[in-house]
Design an enzyme around this catalytic site. Structure first.
Site, PDB file in Angstrom:
ATOM      1  CB  CYS A  40       5.984  12.608  -8.704  1.00  0.00           C
ATOM      2  SG  CYS A  40       5.875  13.640  -7.238  1.00  0.00           S
ATOM      3  N   GLY A  41       7.321  10.530  -7.127  1.00  0.00           N
ATOM      4  CA  GLY A  41       7.913   9.734  -6.058  1.00  0.00           C
ATOM      5  C   GLY A  41       7.213   9.950  -4.726  1.00  0.00           C
ATOM      6  CB  THR A  42       7.152  12.620  -2.349  1.00  0.00           C
ATOM      7  OG1 THR A  42       7.270  13.771  -3.202  1.00  0.00           O
ATOM      8  CG2 THR A  42       8.535  12.113  -1.977  1.00  0.00           C
ATOM      9  N   GLY A  43       4.654  12.580  -4.504  1.00  0.00           N
ATOM     10  CA  GLY A  43       3.405  13.315  -4.775  1.00  0.00           C
ATOM     11  C   GLY A  43       3.562  14.811  -4.538  1.00  0.00           C
ATOM     12  CB  VAL A  44       5.940  16.745  -2.443  1.00  0.00           C
ATOM     13  CG1 VAL A  44       6.220  18.217  -2.160  1.00  0.00           C
ATOM     14  CG2 VAL A  44       5.503  16.042  -1.166  1.00  0.00           C
ATOM     15  NE  ARG A  97      11.449   7.119  -6.096  1.00  0.00           N
ATOM     16  CZ  ARG A  97      12.303   7.974  -6.646  1.00  0.00           C
ATOM     17  NH1 ARG A  97      12.457   9.177  -6.120  1.00  0.00           N
ATOM     18  NH2 ARG A  97      12.995   7.630  -7.716  1.00  0.00           N
ATOM     19  CG  ASP A 111       8.095  11.539 -11.529  1.00  0.00           C
ATOM     20  OD1 ASP A 111       7.691  10.396 -11.220  1.00  0.00           O
ATOM     21  OD2 ASP A 111       8.804  12.239 -10.773  1.00  0.00           O
ATOM     22  CG  HIS A 112      11.547   9.384 -13.823  1.00  0.00           C
ATOM     23  ND1 HIS A 112      11.391  10.734 -13.635  1.00  0.00           N
ATOM     24  CD2 HIS A 112      12.468   8.983 -12.897  1.00  0.00           C
ATOM     25  CE1 HIS A 112      12.192  11.140 -12.649  1.00  0.00           C
ATOM     26  NE2 HIS A 112      12.850  10.091 -12.191  1.00  0.00           N
ATOM     27  NE  ARG A 127     -17.697  23.634   9.412  1.00  0.00           N
ATOM     28  CZ  ARG A 127     -18.325  22.455   9.286  1.00  0.00           C
ATOM     29  NH1 ARG A 127     -19.549  22.404   8.800  1.00  0.00           N
ATOM     30  NH2 ARG A 127     -17.726  21.335   9.663  1.00  0.00           N
ATOM     31  CG  HIS A 128     -16.437  22.615   4.597  1.00  0.00           C
ATOM     32  ND1 HIS A 128     -15.477  22.653   5.580  1.00  0.00           N
ATOM     33  CD2 HIS A 128     -17.402  21.773   5.036  1.00  0.00           C
ATOM     34  CE1 HIS A 128     -15.832  21.845   6.568  1.00  0.00           C
ATOM     35  NE2 HIS A 128     -17.001  21.305   6.262  1.00  0.00           N
ATOM     36  CG  HIS A 170     -13.913  19.393   5.296  1.00  0.00           C
ATOM     37  ND1 HIS A 170     -13.503  19.377   6.608  1.00  0.00           N
ATOM     38  CD2 HIS A 170     -15.102  18.726   5.276  1.00  0.00           C
ATOM     39  CE1 HIS A 170     -14.397  18.731   7.357  1.00  0.00           C
ATOM     40  NE2 HIS A 170     -15.373  18.320   6.561  1.00  0.00           N
ATOM     41  CG  ASN A 171      -9.568  20.912   2.090  1.00  0.00           C
ATOM     42  OD1 ASN A 171      -9.219  19.787   2.459  1.00  0.00           O
ATOM     43  ND2 ASN A 171      -9.709  21.902   2.935  1.00  0.00           N
ATOM     44  NE  ARG A 229     -13.985  27.433   7.832  1.00  0.00           N
ATOM     45  CZ  ARG A 229     -14.553  26.603   8.696  1.00  0.00           C
ATOM     46  NH1 ARG A 229     -14.577  25.304   8.447  1.00  0.00           N
ATOM     47  NH2 ARG A 229     -15.091  27.063   9.801  1.00  0.00           N
TER      48      ARG A 229
HETATM   49  C1  RB5 Z   1      12.235  12.125  -8.712  1.00  0.00           C
HETATM   50  O1  RB5 Z   1      13.435  11.585  -8.297  1.00  0.00           O
HETATM   51  C2  RB5 Z   1      11.492  12.719  -7.525  1.00  0.00           C
HETATM   52  O2  RB5 Z   1      12.136  13.866  -7.073  1.00  0.00           O
HETATM   53  C3  RB5 Z   1      10.048  13.029  -7.884  1.00  0.00           C
HETATM   54  O3  RB5 Z   1       9.421  11.869  -8.332  1.00  0.00           O
HETATM   55  C4  RB5 Z   1       9.186  13.558  -6.755  1.00  0.00           C
HETATM   56  O4  RB5 Z   1       9.270  12.763  -5.632  1.00  0.00           O
HETATM   57  C5  RB5 Z   1       9.333  14.976  -6.463  1.00  0.00           C
HETATM   58  O5  RB5 Z   1       8.627  15.567  -5.631  1.00  0.00           O
END
Ligand code: RB5
Length: 148
Positions: free
Chosen positions: A65-69, A109, A8-9, A132-133, A98-99, A136
Site C-alpha cells: 500500500c502507500g506505506t505498507g503499514v 510511496r 490498494d489503489h 531460539r527464534h 528470525h521472525n 520467541r
Molecule cells: C492511502 O491513501 C494510504 O493511506 C494507504 O495506501 C496506506 O499508506 C495506508 O497505510
C-alpha cells in the site's frame, strides 16, 4: 513456490512490476487485487492475502500500500499471520530468518521498484532459522491465542 500478492489503489503499477519480477524468478503468483486505481480500502486486500496464506492457497504473501503499514496491520489481525513492513533488504531477510514472517509488506510511496525487488528477493531467499527464534515466535503466537 506459490505467492499471493495484494495491494490498494496506490500500488497497482508496482504490483505488476513485482508480479513480473516474481514470475521471472520462476514463482507462481496469485493476484488478489486490486487492479483498479480508484480509491479503495486496503484492509480488504490485506485480509484476502492473509486468508490465502493461512488457508494454504499460497505459501507466502506480499502486500503493498502507500506505506505498507495499513495493509500489514490488517493482515496481522488474521490468526496465524506474521506480516512485517520492510523498507530495505536487511530487515526483510531477518524478518524471515528470525521472525518467520509469512507476509512481506512495503510501501510504494516509500521504496522505488528496484529497491522493492531487492527487498522481495532478500525475503524469498531467506529461511527461518528456528532454535531460539522458534521459542520467541511461539511466544508471539501464544499472545494471539490468549486473545480468545
Ligand atoms: C492511502 O491513501 C494510504 O493511506 C494507504 O495506501 C496506506 O499508506 C495506508 O497505510
Amino acid at each position: 513456490m506459490k505467492i499471493g500478492i495484494g495491494n490498494d489503489h496506490t500500488s497497482v503499477d508496482m504490483k505488476w512490476e513485482i508480479v513480473a519480477y516474481l514470475e521471472s524468478l520462476g514463482y507462481e503468483v496469485v493476484n488478489y487485487g486490486t487492479d483498479s486505481r480508484e480509491s479503495c480500502d486496503y484492509p480488504v486486500y490485506g485480509k484476502k492475502v492473509a486468508c490465502a496464506v493461512t488457508g494454504g492457497e499460497v505459501e507466502r504473501g506480499i502486500l503493498i500500500c502507500g506505506t505498507g503499514v495499513g495493509i500489514s496491520l490488517a493482515a496481522n489481525k488474521v490468526k496465524g499471520i506474521r506480516a512485517a513492513v520492510c523498507s530495505e533488504p536487511y530487515t526483510a531477510r531477518l524478518s524471515k530468518e528470525h521472525n518467520d514472517t509469512n507476509i512481506l509488506a512495503f510501501g510504494s510511496r516509500v521504496v522505488g521498484t528496484e529497491l522493492a525487488k531487492m527487498i522481495v528477493s532478500a525475503w524469498l531467499d531467506a529461511e527461518f532459522e528456528g532454535g531460539r527464534h522458534k521459542r520467541r515466535v511461539d511466544m508471539i503466537m501464544a499472545i494471539e491465542a490468549e486473545k480468545e
